[in-house]
Design an enzyme around this catalytic site. Structure first.
Site, PDB file in Angstrom:
ATOM      1  N   GLU A   1      -0.494   6.094  -6.043  1.00 30.38           N
ATOM      2  CA  GLU A   1       0.623   6.658  -6.607  1.00 30.38           C
ATOM      3  C   GLU A   1       1.611   5.649  -7.253  1.00 30.38           C
ATOM      4  O   GLU A   1       1.847   5.933  -8.488  1.00 30.38           O
ATOM      5  CB  GLU A   1       1.157   7.530  -5.657  1.00 30.38           C
ATOM      6  CG  GLU A   1       2.590   8.047  -6.079  1.00 30.38           C
ATOM      7  CD  GLU A   1       3.719   8.194  -5.173  1.00 30.38           C
ATOM      8  OE1 GLU A   1       3.815   9.115  -4.284  1.00 30.38           O
ATOM      9  OE2 GLU A   1       4.300   7.033  -5.251  1.00 30.38           O
TER      10      GLU A   1
ATOM     11  N   ASP B   1      -3.141  12.391  -6.394  1.00 26.64           N
ATOM     12  CA  ASP B   1      -2.069  12.191  -7.257  1.00 26.64           C
ATOM     13  C   ASP B   1      -1.912  10.897  -7.822  1.00 26.64           C
ATOM     14  O   ASP B   1      -1.657  10.888  -8.971  1.00 26.64           O
ATOM     15  CB  ASP B   1      -0.794  12.692  -6.740  1.00 26.64           C
ATOM     16  CG  ASP B   1      -0.285  11.914  -5.510  1.00 26.64           C
ATOM     17  OD1 ASP B   1      -1.042  10.847  -4.820  1.00 26.64           O
ATOM     18  OD2 ASP B   1       0.826  11.455  -5.268  1.00 26.64           O
TER      19      ASP B   1
END
Lengths: 349, 753
Positions: A62, A119
């Site tokens: 991330e 993500d």
């Protein structure tokens, strides 16, 4: 327990996707050089590692993904190259083409969990896709295509007739979860990325994933506060806060409205987020009671509320228009907010 | 197939020029990996040129169709014979590498001499020559500088800095500056050689990280995409590629990599390490092949490693043996004090039925490595073979939670210790901890053996409890049923024996034959003396955690309606009038006959503790009649003061008349039932009541005790039957019990009332 509507709310979503496409590529050069320099000097090491300073200086897919997106948005090719280099040789080592999610400078080997976090994968692929296209760099474009295809191949799952995004390859489906249950993280749906990923890996149905994401965000209203949980279980009966995770609207879910706004999604459910009055600040909310567990005063968090309020006509306060780095996560959110405002020439409508 | 690869190898020897041009300034393998995070400069290779390496393309070439390979199917197989033609004029990364690296060769109007200068500055004559050859091939009109090693004024100082940074291992910085410059000067292209070298450095780090994370496919694909890494300069990479093949079930490919190293690479330490690594992943025949590359005694250490491995196999399998010479060699190796060889010998001798030797070696191993759970396991097993069960139990107890094997060794020791005939006297703490482990892991054999141990010491009820526990753990475990049958037979409980025979008779001959003369194999070797409690184990077992496990953890909320005490006015009062028991003579100074009288007197005054002392003195009488009276009195006194165990001891101290014996037995059984109930031991309560019921009708208070015991055990139908019988006598307790049963059956009683 919240039951998903028996039919996806498709018509609204087709509009959503069309609007998202219009926003494609709009974030280039939307971060002021001095803001970016302040962020970069604080959080990007010379070897291209983006550090999460509130978590013992570890890095993860991330942080690398955010770093790439911000470097692109600041037009800093040199730093983008550094961050990409680190990401590629340190994290993009999985056999399936996804990124290992957790890298600890204090551990040896540094990768302490080889599982992925979708993500992070999406942010990296999205930023590489933007940079490859904008800067005409085939190495970025190729890496973006490979990663986008790996996301499509490994992280799409069927749940209650929808195509949803798994948070990671391991741990979120049976047998790690009870039979018939899939755990998702609504804040892993980075809506602005899907149109780009759809161009990179058109063989996968990104529209369906975007659609399930808005549907989950709309339907996941838990407890008196009617907010989504960081981690949501999709069961045959519907949605509920996932077991084994704190039932909170927390640091994950707090960025959902930011993603919606940046993607140009302003459906009615956006009004659920943001400040309830002028003095309100964002907070971690215990969903069972609806009570505030901790208030989040950092400018980066307040920026998200400010953008929600802005979309309802309240201008963003002046103090939030200036960037001073604090910790990695809120600072990142702050720059993403400023980048959005710059892309809209300061308007929120 | 291997021969074909060998031939291709030979053809590719001509690619040496290209390899020379693309070789990195040989940093230490680990240093390269760390360079990314620590920015530590890599060492320049200033040493002599080593034997010219050949690309080990065979290592990553795809398998032939005859060995299908699901894990490795690159879309574009690496074909070096095409990608890197042997003709000198075309050799070079510009000709071979696709993409951006190929661009500068044709487009650059000025010959880029930066790489040439870089190699000159490094003093790397070999690569300098290769770069000159490459540039000549690309630009036939180009004339190399007369003295490329001489200091020069660089036209492109920025580019010079890039080479400088590269030589310091600052790869991210180089990449970043290239990107920045391309932003400023979109037409500018970095030297292809530099990009090639950066890619190679990145690939090496990425491959190392993938290997550390066990991402074998990435390892192999990265190697396939970067064949310039597969040379003697990066033996570590070759090892990792070999490991990746081995871990993905391609030992032949792994062997190819090892053979490549042994054929081409010269570092003695790396060669030895190569064979040692191969020992871990390859079959013995393959390793024998690798050993044939020995250039003269260099792999002797490996021979010992292999010997250890061979003995390791025979140490696991009693059918296989090692020669005395082999064992002698291991013993010689073990002489230096290492634990591993001692352990190996321990296992060998243990499996080959030489427990004496095994014990010695295991003992050495555990002393040399106090952390070794395997050494303790072996030590215990060897002690067991020597029938030194108590030592085995004592040694292995502390380790029983370390591993499943250690637990198994402990349980074997415990079971064998309990099974010794005649039974050994085992100390209370030892019994306690054995019971704890056995209950914790629900060891069927362990529980069964505790049952027999208790049985053989005459603790029939304790035995009964253990067999019941084991049967609860596994209702299909025949030895538990058999143990129960033997115990019930001993208790003369024909009904239960018959029930067990009905249940098990068709499946178990020995249960079917219980009680038939000459057929029943009673495992007890000592006579059964049911009531006499003279061995410490009974206390141990009574207090063992099995109780906590077996019995419901609900404190009884009511005591029986009336305490069951034996009336203090036995028919056979031996004399003495009330009031006369407070004479001036101390009890201890009385004659046995006087003491007897005072005893009964004190009993009348309900002072049983003092009475017991008096009766003890009376027991010393020469008159058998007095002794019988005294024993009876002492038993009653002890019963009344609640000292059941002493009561039973005293009851055996002197013969009593059948009538008195009966009274005493009834009292003892009543009191045992009450005590058992108070302790929450409901099965035992019922057993005591059953025994008592065979001697005399059950009073209503004891019936209530029985009813509540059934209730606690969840035998609600039995409980209701008893409570109904009590209720019919008009006692309200019966109705109370019936109400509790009804509530329990309705599901909301929760076992309380």
């Amino acid at each position: 327990m919240i039951t998903l509507p028996s039919r996806p709310i498709l018509p609204a979503l087709i509009m959503v996707v069309a609007m998202v496409s219009a926003a494609f590529g709009g974030f280039e050069n939307t971060i002021r050089p001095e803001d970016w320099a302040a962020y970069r000097d604080r959080f990007v090491l010379p070897d291209g590692r983006v550090i999460d300073d509130a978590n013992h200086g570890i890095s993860h897919s991330e942080s690398q993904g955010y770093g790439l997106l911000l470097a692109f948005s600041a037009g800093d090719r040199g730093t983008f190259e550094r961050i990409f280099g680190f990401t590629r040789i340190q994290l993009l080592i999985r056999d399936d083409g996804l990124a290992a999610w957790k890298w600890d400078p204090a551990a040896n080997p540094h990768i302490v969990d080889v599982n992925n976090a979708s993500d992070g994968d999406i942010l990296i692929a999205y930023a590489l896709g933007l940079a490859g296209e904008t800067w005409r760099e085939p190495r970025y474009a190729q890496a973006a295509r490979t990663l986008a295809a790996a996301v499509g191949a490994n992280l799409f799952a069927e749940a209650n007739g929808r195509t949803v995004l798994l948070p990671g390859v391991q741990g979120f489906t049976p047998p790690d979860q009870p039979k018939g249950t899939i755990v998702v993280n609504p804040s892993y749906w980075i809506f602005e990325a899907f149109p780009v990923l759809a161009e990179l890996a058109p063989e996968y149905d990104w529209d369906a994933v975007a659609s399930s994401g808005t549907e989950i965000v709309a339907a996941a209203r838990f407890g008196p506060a009617a907010l989504p949980a960081d981690w949501v279980a999709i069961t045959p009966k519907g949605l509920e806060p996932a077991e084994g995770f704190p039932a909170v609207f927390g640091y994950n879910a707090i960025r959902i409205p930011l993603y919606l706004i940046r993607a140009g999604i302003r459906d009615a459910f956006l009004t659920r987020f943001g400040p309830r009055n002028a003095q309100d600040v964002p907070a971690v909310v215990e969903l069972t009671t609806g009570k505030v567990a901790s208030r989040l005063n950092d400018a980066g968090y307040r920026m998200i509320d400010a953008l929600v309020a802005c979309s309802r006509g309240t201008p963003v306060p002046d103090d939030l228009l200036h960037f001073t780095p604090t910790n990695y996560y809120p600072s990142t959110l702050h720059l993403l907010g400023l980048s959005y405002l710059a892309s809209r020439k300061g308007k929120c409508g | 197939m291997r021969l074909i690869y060998g031939a291709v190898l030979l053809i590719l020897a001509a690619a040496v020029g290209w390899l020379a041009a693309t070789r990195l300034p040989a940093p230490d393998p680990i240093a390269v990996v760390d360079a990314v995070s620590t920015s530590a400069p890599a060492e320049a290779d200033g040493g002599p040129i080593r034997r010219v390496p050949q690309p080990v393309h065979v290592i990553v070439a795809p398998d032939t169709p005859s060995t299908p390979d699901a894990a490795y199917t690159p879309d574009a197989p690496i074909d070096l014979t095409k990608a890197r033609p042997a003709a000198t004029a075309e050799v070079g990364p510009a000709a071979a590498a696709p993409g951006p690296a190929a661009r500068p060769a044709r487009n650059a109007p000025v010959v880029d001499e930066s790489a040439l200068r870089y190699f000159a500055r490094q003093g790397d004559q070999r690569r300098l020559d290769a770069e000159i050859a490459r540039l000549k091939a690309l630009y036939p009109d180009w004339v190399p500088p007369a003295d490329p090693t001489a200091p020069e004024i660089f036209v492109d100082t920025e580019l010079d800095e890039l080479w400088q940074l590269f030589s310091q291992g600052e790869y991210p910085e180089v990449r970043s500056r290239i990107a920045d410059r391309q932003t400023r000067e979109p037409e500018w292209e970095p030297p292809a050689v530099l990009i090639e070298l950066l890619d190679q450095a990145d690939a090496r780090i990425r491959l190392t990280n993938a290997s550390n994370a066990k991402q074998w496919k990435t390892v192999i694909e990265t190697a396939a995409a970067t064949p310039s890494l597969l040379t003697c300069d990066y033996v570590d990479v070759l090892w990792r590629v070999a490991e990746a093949f081995a871990k993905t079930d391609r030992p032949d490919r792994a062997k190819d990599a090892y053979v490549y190293i042994l054929t081409n690479c010269d570092s003695p330490a790396e060669r030895l390490a190569t064979v040692q690594k191969a020992v871990d992943v390859l079959a013995e025949t393959d390793i024998a092949e690798l050993l044939s590359y020995d250039r003269g005694g260099e792999f002797e250490e490996v021979a010992d490693t292999l010997l250890r491995r061979r003995v390791g196999v025979t140490a696991e399998d009693p059918e296989l043996t090692s020669s005395p010479e082999e064992l002698a060699r291991i013993e010689a190796l073990a002489a230096d004090g290492n634990a591993a060889d001692a352990l190996l010998l321990g296992w060998y001798y243990y499996r080959h039925k030489e427990p004496g030797k095994a014990v010695d070696w295991f003992d050495k191993a555990r002393k040399r490595d106090p952390e070794s759970a395997k050494a303790v396991e072996g030590y215990a097993l060897a002690l067991i073979d020597l029938k030194r069960y108590a030592d085995a139990e004592a040694t292995s107890y502390d380790w029983n939670e370390k591993s499943a094997d250690n637990l198994a060794a402990y349980l074997i020791a415990a079971v064998d210790l309990l099974a010794v005939e005649p039974p050994l006297r085992i100390s209370e703490p030892v019994l306690q901890r054995m019971a704890e482990v056995i209950v914790r892991v629900k060891s069927l054999q362990g529980g069964e053996q505790l049952g027999w141990y208790a049985y053989n010491l005459g603790q029939v009820r304790t035995a009964l409890r253990w067999f019941e526990i084991v049967r609860r753990w596994d209702p299909e475990y025949e030895p538990a049923a058999y143990g129960l049958a033997v115990v019930y037979w001993a208790l003369k409980d024909k009904a239960r024996v018959n029930a067990l025979i009905r249940e098990w008779g068709s499946r178990s001959e020995r249960i079917a034959n219980i009680g038939k003369p000459g057929r029943t194999e009673l495992r007890g070797s000592r006579p059964i003396v049911d009531v006499i409690v003279d061995a410490p184990p009974v206390r141990t077992v009574r207090e063992d955690p099995a109780y906590a496990y077996v019995e419901p953890e609900i404190e009884p909320e009511i005591a029986p309606e009336s305490p069951v005490y034996v009336d203090a006015a036995p028919a056979a009062t031996g004399g003495g009038s009330s009031g006369s028991c407070t004479g001036t003579t101390p009890t201890r100074a009385l004659s046995p006959e006087s003491a007897l009288r005072r005893g009964w007197c004190l009993m009348d005054l309900n002072r049983p503790a003092e009475a017991a002392i008096a009766f003890d003195i009376a027991l010393q009488s020469t008159s058998s009649k007095t002794r019988e009276d005294a024993a009876y009195g002492a038993t009653l006194a002890n019963l009344r003061s609640g000292v059941t165990d002493r009561a039973s001891v005293t009851a055996a101290a002197a013969p009593m008349s059948a009538k008195r014996q009966g009274e005493v037995t009834l009292s003892i059984l009543s009191q045992q039932a009450v005590a058992a109930y108070a302790d929450g031991r409901y099965v035992e309560t019922i057993l005591a009541l059953e025994e008592r019921a065979r001697l005399a009708p059950e009073q209503t208070d004891l019936m209530m005790l029985r009813g509540w015991s059934y209730f606690k055990l969840g035998r609600l139908a039995d409980a209701r039957r008893i409570f109904e019988a009590v209720a019919r006598t008009g006692l309200p307790e019966g109705d109370k019990g019936l109400a509790a049963v009804a509530a329990e059956q309705a599901g909301f009683g929760g076992g309380r009332f």
